[in-house]
Design an enzyme around this catalytic site. Structure first.
Site, PDB file in Angstrom:
ATOM      1  CB  SER A 141      -1.005  -0.037   1.136  1.00 25.64           C
ATOM      2  OG  SER A 141      -1.477   1.252   1.433  1.00 25.64           O
ATOM      3  CE1 TYR A 154      -4.264  -1.613   4.766  1.00 26.74           C
ATOM      4  CE2 TYR A 154      -3.080   0.534   4.440  1.00 26.74           C
ATOM      5  CZ  TYR A 154      -3.712  -0.843   3.911  1.00 26.74           C
ATOM      6  OH  TYR A 154      -3.686  -0.749   2.833  1.00 26.74           O
TER       7      TYR A 154
END
Length: 265
Positions: A141, A154
């Site tokens: 990501s 995350y």
């Protein structure tokens, strides 16, 4: 690696980027084994593929090691071999500071994002090494290289995926297996809903509109077919990759300003 005629395993194949990857792989002439925890979502993907005989669906929780270790045999029985693995499945955390994030949420994010990727890679790697050419694609990501307040855990899970993938790339040099790490920016996938996370509107239109999952999938597969080491998906990912390299503290403060409304709810 050319994808036509190859057998590709895709996690998170029931929605978002994963579904788009499945459908585009089928369009390229690949066989696909779609893995997802949500059986209904897999059925919807199968319906969109018009019941293609090139597609198999496998309901599994990638956060459970035993369930993952059973998958290669299932895929081989259905397709004969495995040529590529795309570790796409992932979830986000609630938009809160680390001090307010419970351990249950922390463990869930790490189990799915990091351990799920790790379990899948270790389970399928022996099969991939047996092929004349093969590929592993791990979806990290933009938050895996750039700190995003309210998504610190995350980001840590995706940073772990980044370094795991880069280390794997180095270890597999000289073998038949190529490795690609992918850094998507904002993509309109509904990941918050799938993660069970509520996101209130910040009351303003984002400066960069999220990519459609189909466009994200197209860019990922283009990178795979070119054997790219890393793929940045979206203008925000490309811009922030550059800015974070040039001025990491400034880039971090910039992202903090963008995320401020969510953190102050």
């Amino acid at each position: 690696m050319r994808l036509s005629g190859k057998v590709v395993v895709v996690t998170g194949g029931g929605s978002g980027i994963g579904r788009a990857l499945v459908l585009q792989l089928l369009g390229k002439g690949a066989q696909v084994a779609a893995v997802d925890i949500n059986e209904k979502a897999l059925q919807e993907t199968m319906a969109l593929a018009q019941g293609s005989k090139q597609l198999s669906t496998h309901v599994a929780n990638i956060a459970e090691q035993e369930a993952v270790e059973a998958l290669p045999a299932e895929v081989v029985v259905r397709h004969g071999v495995v040529d590529a693995l795309i570790n796409n499945a992932g979830i986000i955390q609630p938009f809160v500071r680390l001090q307010d994030l419970g351990y249950e949420a922390i463990e869930r994010v790490m189990r799915v994002n990091f351990y799920g990727t790790l379990y899948m890679t270790k389970a399928f790697l022996p099969h991939l090494l047996a092929r004349p050419e093969a590929h592993i694609v791990n979806i990290s990501s933009m938050g895996g290289f750039l700190p995003v307040p309210g998504q610190s855990l995350y980001g840590a899970s995706k940073a772990a995926v980044k370094l795991l993938t880069e280390g794997l790339y180095a270890e597999l040099l000289g073998t038949s297996v190529r490795v690609t790490v992918v850094f998507p920016g904002a993509v309109a996938t509904g990941i918050a809903a799938h993660s069970g996370v509520e996101v209130a509107s910040a009351g303003r239109r984002p400066a960069i509109q999220p990519l459609a999952p189909e466009e994200a999938a197209r860019r990922i597969l283009a990178g795979v077919e070119r054997d790219r080491f890393r793929v940045l998906v979206g203008p925000d990912a490309r811009l922030m990759d550059l800015l974070y390299r040039l001025a990491p503290a400034w880039a971090t403060r910039f992202i903090r300003r963008q995320m401020g409304a969510l953190l102050e709810r």
